[in-house]
Scaffold this motif. Structure first.
Motif: not given
Length: 502
Positions: A96-105, A126-135, A146-152
């Motif tokens: 949940t903490s990761i999803m909240e970070y992505i939702k907020n940022n 966790y390795h996560v990649e995010v992007k705008p839904e734009v071509l 593993i606790q969902g705290e941001l590393i980088s």
């Protein structure tokens, strides 16, 4: 001719690999074309796995396979060294903490990549990649512990952060203020800051005096700090210093002594934490009390598959200095809803079962004790050492083995493998008799159903296995039935045609 033919094949393979290395293109490989040292490394790291695809790309061998229903990609360099393993997970299983970070940022961003990664000498993350839904939009790469705290966090060049919305700007300022207060906790140097607000409120001059009289009220604050420090006066300075390195701002901090350890109990990100330190200030482990939402990936799939309808009671994530991290999940099985007796499963950091504590077993009731190696890896005293050693030699990577003895004097090693629950049947001298693999209950042979209905009225099938015979080299079915009234169980064996075996 044979030697010449082999030489031609070898040279062709070498040429192909050289071409790939120079051009940078990936190539699918046949299992026979994968060097033995690469296969050996895969075996040592992941045990027996059924590789769906081998790829050679940029001097790297990549094996793709399934583990507990999740796709895993294992990267091994050409020298046979393990580089990393990436377990692809659904984005809805992220903490949940990761999803909240992505939702907020990154509001309204897509999450095309979500993985759990394991690398040598590095805690799983966790390795996560995010992007705008734009071509054509580029990815932002995020890593979390593993606790969902941001590393980088790495954003593409020219990236315009969506944090600068009014809501995010407030959060950003709050984070900066928190970071500043954590940087230098000398306290007294930062105290005068609130006094700057006094001149702004100096409209009527008569109100200046009452505000000066308010200064004595600020005096007790240092006294509170003195009371707190005197309360923890017996905590070694080295221990307190180590705590500040592990937790930036603990809430509700309390110290306890458990054996030789100093234990700091506090709240971090709304989760109860217990940190264990030696008197010299060495951090040993942290226990994080997690919610059901934090039980994700292979762990959740295992529980939903083998304990369908379970009721979660508590979970503990153990992070250790020796990297042997574990997760304990305690729950009530559907069949134990009346008695409210609990079952406990301990997983390793990859979500593999280490041990299952059933309600009927002889084990400690304290969940923390169940995490201790003395109980987790304790070998049964009534099982011959020869049988245990033979099993461990053949299956060195198998975890969560439950040993038992049947009525015929055979010794059973039960565990959850790539194909689900498996039972290895052995003699006391280490001879392997057969291997039973749990089969789909919905596909039970019709002849078997008919036999049980005719000869064992009032019984239901509780276990159903396909059996691979290792002595006589014959396959069969193994079924366990249970009386609905008395709960008495009876094991039955059938041929592959569904005929009863005497």
């Amino acid at each position: 001719m044979n030697r010449i033919g082999r030489f031609v094949v070898i040279m062709a393979s070498i040429s192909a690999l050289i071409f790939l290395a120079l051009t940078g293109y990936a190539q699918k490989l046949k299992p026979a074309d994968v060097p033995e040292n690469i296969k050996q490394t895969l075996w040592e790291e992941r045990g027996e796995v059924k590789v769906r695809q081998w790829i050679f790309d940029n001097d790297m061998y990549v094996a793709t396979f399934k583990f507990d229903g999740s796709t895993v990609q294992c990267y091994i360099n050409s020298d046979g060294e393990f580089v990393r393993a990436s377990t692809i997970i659904p984005k809805n299983t992220l903490p949940t903490s990761i999803m909240e970070y992505i939702k907020n940022n990154y509001p309204e961003f897509a999450i095309p990549v979500s993985e759990i990664r394991e690398e040598p000498n590095t805690p799983m993350y966790y390795h996560v990649e995010v992007k705008p839904e734009v071509l054509g939009a580029k990815h932002s790469i995020l890593t979390f512990d593993i606790q969902g705290e941001l590393i980088s966090r790495v954003d593409p060049e020219g990236f315009t952060t969506p944090e600068l919305t009014p809501q995010q700007l407030v959060q950003k300022k709050a984070d900066e203020k928190l970071a500043e207060s954590n940087r230098g906790k000398s306290g007294k140097k930062q105290r005068p800051q609130p006094q700057k607000k006094e001149p702004a409120a100096k409209e009527p001059k008569q109100q200046a005096k009452p505000k000066q009289q308010a200064q004595p009220r600020q005096q007790p604050q240092p006294k509170k700090q003195e009371a707190e420090t005197s309360q923890f006066a017996d905590i070694p300075a080295a221990v307190q210093k180590s705590l500040t390195k592990k937790v930036i701002r603990p809430e509700g901090l309390q110290w306890n002594r458990e054996g030789d350890y100093y234990v700091a109990e506090c709240t971090v990100s709304k989760q109860k934490n217990q940190l264990f330190f030696t008197p010299e200030g060495n951090w040993e482990k942290t226990l994080v009390y997690i919610s059901k939402e934090n039980v994700t990936g292979p762990m959740l799939k295992h529980l939903n598959t083998y304990f369908k309808g379970f009721k979660f009671t508590q979970g503990i994530r153990e992070q250790r200095a020796d990297k042997q991290d574990k997760v304990l999940v305690e729950f009530i099985e559907k069949g134990n809803s009346k008695s409210q007796t609990t079952t406990t499963v301990v997983f390793d950091k990859l979500g593999r079962v280490i041990k299952t504590y059933y309600p009927s077993g002889d084990h400690p009731s304290d969940p923390i004790t169940k995490l201790e190696p003395d109980y987790l890896y304790k070998l049964p005293e009534d099982i011959p050492t020869t049988a245990i050693e033979a099993f461990q030699a053949k299956y060195p990577k198998v975890t969560g083995v439950e040993w038992s003895e049947d009525d015929e004097g055979y010794f059973l090693a039960s565990y959850y493998g790539m194909r689900g629950k498996e039972v290895v049947v052995m003699e006391g001298n280490g001879t392997f008799i057969e291997i039973r693999t749990a089969a789909n209950m919905q596909n039970i042979n019709g002849n078997i159903k008919g036999y049980i209905k005719k000869n064992h009225k009032g019984y239901t099938i509780t276990e159903y296995y396909t059996v691979r015979g290792l002595i006589e080299k014959k396959n069969s079915f193994y079924v366990v039935i249970q009386d609905k009234k008395t709960n008495i169980t009876i094991p039955l064996s059938f041929t592959t045609a569904g005929q009863i075996m005497q």
